[in-house]
Design a protein around this motif. Structure first.
Motif, mmCIF file in Angstrom:
data_model
loop_
_atom_site.group_PDB
_atom_site.id
_atom_site.type_symbol
_atom_site.label_atom_id
_atom_site.label_comp_id
_atom_site.label_asym_id
_atom_site.label_seq_id
_atom_site.Cartn_x
_atom_site.Cartn_y
_atom_site.Cartn_z
ATOM 1 N N VAL A 109 -55.612 -14.423 11.875
ATOM 2 C CA VAL A 109 -55.459 -13.919 10.517
ATOM 3 C C VAL A 109 -56.341 -12.691 10.387
ATOM 4 O O VAL A 109 -57.521 -12.721 10.717
ATOM 5 C CB VAL A 109 -55.873 -14.993 9.479
ATOM 6 C CG1 VAL A 109 -55.833 -14.419 8.078
ATOM 7 C CG2 VAL A 109 -54.974 -16.213 9.602
ATOM 8 N N PRO B 31 -57.397 -12.721 3.455
ATOM 9 C CA PRO B 31 -56.310 -12.614 4.446
ATOM 10 C C PRO B 31 -55.197 -11.686 3.948
ATOM 11 O O PRO B 31 -54.763 -11.781 2.802
ATOM 12 C CB PRO B 31 -55.788 -14.043 4.577
ATOM 13 C CG PRO B 31 -56.896 -14.902 4.085
ATOM 14 C CD PRO B 31 -57.623 -14.110 3.047
ATOM 15 N N GLN C 79 -60.022 -15.916 12.049
ATOM 16 C CA GLN C 79 -59.910 -14.814 11.110
ATOM 17 C C GLN C 79 -60.810 -13.687 11.563
ATOM 18 O O GLN C 79 -61.960 -13.912 11.933
ATOM 19 C CB GLN C 79 -60.295 -15.267 9.697
ATOM 20 C CG GLN C 79 -60.129 -14.190 8.655
ATOM 21 C CD GLN C 79 -60.258 -14.720 7.237
ATOM 22 O OE1 GLN C 79 -59.710 -15.773 6.936
ATOM 23 N NE2 GLN C 79 -60.984 -14.006 6.395
#
Length: 77
Positions: A28, A35, A4
């Motif tokens: 992500v 997200p 992420q």
């Protein structure tokens, strides 16, 4: 592998993130820790085959000139 990154990091490292996605990683992208988008590689489309019917073979005699009788039957003589 999933990772992420925040939007600013995604902007500055887009090329390297795309390279990782192509290698199979899932990235992500988050905004304020939540997200909002996913960056993944796209699978190459399968090759398409033109047509879907098996065409019968046409004998060479089909291209022979018509006989006088055939022309009369067709109303062409």
């Amino acid at each position: 592998m999933q990772m992420q990154v925040n939007i600013l990091e995604a902007k500055t490292q887009l090329s390297s993130l795309i390279a990782r996605a192509v290698q199979g990683d899932e990235i992500v992208i988050a905004k304020r820790g939540k997200p909002v988008a996913k960056l993944t590689a796209i699978e190459a489309p399968a090759k398409r085959v033109l047509g879907f019917l098996d065409m019968p073979s046409i004998p060479d005699s089909a291209f022979d000139p018509m006989t006088e009788e055939e022309l009369k039957e067709a109303g062409l003589a």
